[in-house]
Design a protein around this motif. Structure first.
Motif, PDB file in Angstrom:
ATOM      1  N   ALA A  16       0.848  -1.203   0.000  1.00 45.48           N
ATOM      2  CA  ALA A  16       0.000   0.000   0.000  1.00 45.48           C
ATOM      3  C   ALA A  16       0.879   1.247   0.000  1.00 45.48           C
ATOM      4  O   ALA A  16       1.783   1.384   0.818  1.00 45.48           O
ATOM      5  N   ILE A  17       0.612   2.141  -0.945  1.00 47.96           N
ATOM      6  CA  ILE A  17       1.447   3.332  -1.100  1.00 47.96           C
ATOM      7  C   ILE A  17       1.433   4.165   0.175  1.00 47.96           C
ATOM      8  O   ILE A  17       0.397   4.384   0.781  1.00 47.96           O
ATOM      9  N   GLY A  18       2.605   4.594   0.570  1.00 49.04           N
ATOM     10  CA  GLY A  18       2.732   5.404   1.769  1.00 49.04           C
ATOM     11  C   GLY A  18       3.945   6.308   1.650  1.00 49.04           C
ATOM     12  O   GLY A  18       4.633   6.313   0.620  1.00 49.04           O
ATOM     13  N   ALA A  19       4.212   7.063   2.703  1.00 46.15           N
ATOM     14  CA  ALA A  19       5.325   8.006   2.681  1.00 46.15           C
ATOM     15  C   ALA A  19       6.656   7.289   2.465  1.00 46.15           C
ATOM     16  O   ALA A  19       7.521   7.755   1.721  1.00 46.15           O
ATOM     17  N   GLN A  20       6.819   6.150   3.116  1.00 48.17           N
ATOM     18  CA  GLN A  20       8.058   5.390   3.002  1.00 48.17           C
ATOM     19  C   GLN A  20       8.267   4.897   1.569  1.00 48.17           C
ATOM     20  O   GLN A  20       9.357   5.040   1.004  1.00 48.17           O
ATOM     21  N   ASN A  21       7.221   4.345   0.974  1.00 50.24           N
ATOM     22  CA  ASN A  21       7.323   3.851  -0.401  1.00 50.24           C
ATOM     23  C   ASN A  21       7.610   4.979  -1.382  1.00 50.24           C
ATOM     24  O   ASN A  21       8.366   4.807  -2.342  1.00 50.24           O
ATOM     25  N   ALA A  22       6.989   6.131  -1.167  1.00 54.57           N
ATOM     26  CA  ALA A  22       7.214   7.276  -2.055  1.00 54.57           C
ATOM     27  C   ALA A  22       8.674   7.723  -1.987  1.00 54.57           C
ATOM     28  O   ALA A  22       9.282   8.066  -3.010  1.00 54.57           O
ATOM     29  N   PHE A  23       9.246   7.697  -0.789  1.00 53.64           N
ATOM     30  CA  PHE A  23      10.649   8.098  -0.628  1.00 53.64           C
ATOM     31  C   PHE A  23      11.578   7.097  -1.303  1.00 53.64           C
ATOM     32  O   PHE A  23      12.536   7.477  -1.981  1.00 53.64           O
ATOM     33  N   VAL A  24      11.306   5.804  -1.124  1.00 50.60           N
ATOM     34  CA  VAL A  24      12.128   4.769  -1.754  1.00 50.60           C
ATOM     35  C   VAL A  24      12.063   4.901  -3.273  1.00 50.60           C
ATOM     36  O   VAL A  24      13.082   4.766  -3.970  1.00 50.60           O
ATOM     37  N   LEU A  25      10.867   5.177  -3.791  1.00 55.73           N
ATOM     38  CA  LEU A  25      10.698   5.353  -5.232  1.00 55.73           C
ATOM     39  C   LEU A  25      11.552   6.507  -5.741  1.00 55.73           C
ATOM     40  O   LEU A  25      12.236   6.390  -6.763  1.00 55.73           O
ATOM     41  N   ARG A  26      11.524   7.612  -5.024  1.00 54.79           N
ATOM     42  CA  ARG A  26      12.299   8.778  -5.446  1.00 54.79           C
ATOM     43  C   ARG A  26      13.799   8.496  -5.405  1.00 54.79           C
ATOM     44  O   ARG A  26      14.548   8.864  -6.313  1.00 54.79           O
ATOM     45  N   GLN A  27      14.249   7.836  -4.340  1.00 58.08           N
ATOM     46  CA  GLN A  27      15.673   7.516  -4.237  1.00 58.08           C
ATOM     47  C   GLN A  27      16.075   6.525  -5.329  1.00 58.08           C
ATOM     48  O   GLN A  27      17.192   6.593  -5.856  1.00 58.08           O
TER      49      GLN A  27
END
Length: 205
Positions: free
Chosen positions: A21-32
């Motif tokens: 489930a998309i969350g703040a942590q996943n969004a950060f990992v995606l960006r990195q």
């Protein structure tokens, strides 16, 4: 199918269902991952953090959050504040072209990336409900021995997901070779983080 395999697969499926489930942590990992910046360190933080939380829940630490709900309340406010700060930084990058960095530029320090990832993980009260309380409770239904096999499945799901998300994000690198794409991504992250923050403040966990 043996009981141990059932516990392992159930743990893997349960862990994946909660982590994907998309969350703040996943969004950060995606960006990195798209930027190819300090990705191994970021992935290590995510995977090890999840492992610690899942194992703690399996060991019964979830009862602590149930008996001391004020701890979750503190995390709720601290997490919302951090998400708003991160949203502001993302918005600043989207508005100011000079603040944008091409993928692989390596402009941010590893310490900053690790600290951000730690904050997005450990200041999120939902992570305790999902990993410690929920997965811990599910693990308990598999008996004294089966619960650890269930936990192993959940930890494996976390490792597989974050590795796939982080390294799979590189496939998007050609798209993000254009500065405008980074501005759109950062704007989306800013809005998403702000929505998460206000949802935390509005609805007690």
């Amino acid at each position: 199918m043996t009981p141990d395999l059932v516990s392992l697969l159930t743990g893997f499926g349960s862990g994946l269902a909660l982590i994907v489930a998309i969350g703040a942590q996943n969004a950060f990992v995606l960006r990195q991952g798209i930027r190819r910046e300090h990705l191994p360190a970021v992935l290590a933080v995510c995977i090890l953090s999840d492992a610690v939380l899942i194992l703690a829940g399996t060991a019964g630490i979830g009862r602590l959050t149930e008996s001391a709900p004020f701890l979750v309340e503190v995390l709720r406010w601290a997490g919302a504040a951090f998400l708003l700060v991160y949203a502001g930084l993302s918005l600043r990058r989207a508005i100011r072209p000079s603040a944008l960095h091409a993928a692989g530029s390596g402009s941010g320090s590893m310490a900053a990336a690790v600290l951000t990832c730690l904050s997005l993980t450990w200041l999120n009260p939902h992570v305790y409900l999902d990993t410690v309380v929920l997965l811990g409770s599910l693990a308990a239904t598999h008996g004294a021995d089966g619960r650890w096999i269930f936990a192993a499945g959940a930890v494996t799901a976390s490792a597989v997901w974050f590795t796939a998300l982080g390294f799979g994000a590189r496939l998007l690198a050609p798209v993000f070779a254009r500065p405008r794409a980074w501005r759109v991504l950062d704007l989306g992250i800013a809005v998403f983080m702000a929505v998460l923050a206000f949802s935390l403040l509005r609805t007690p966990v």
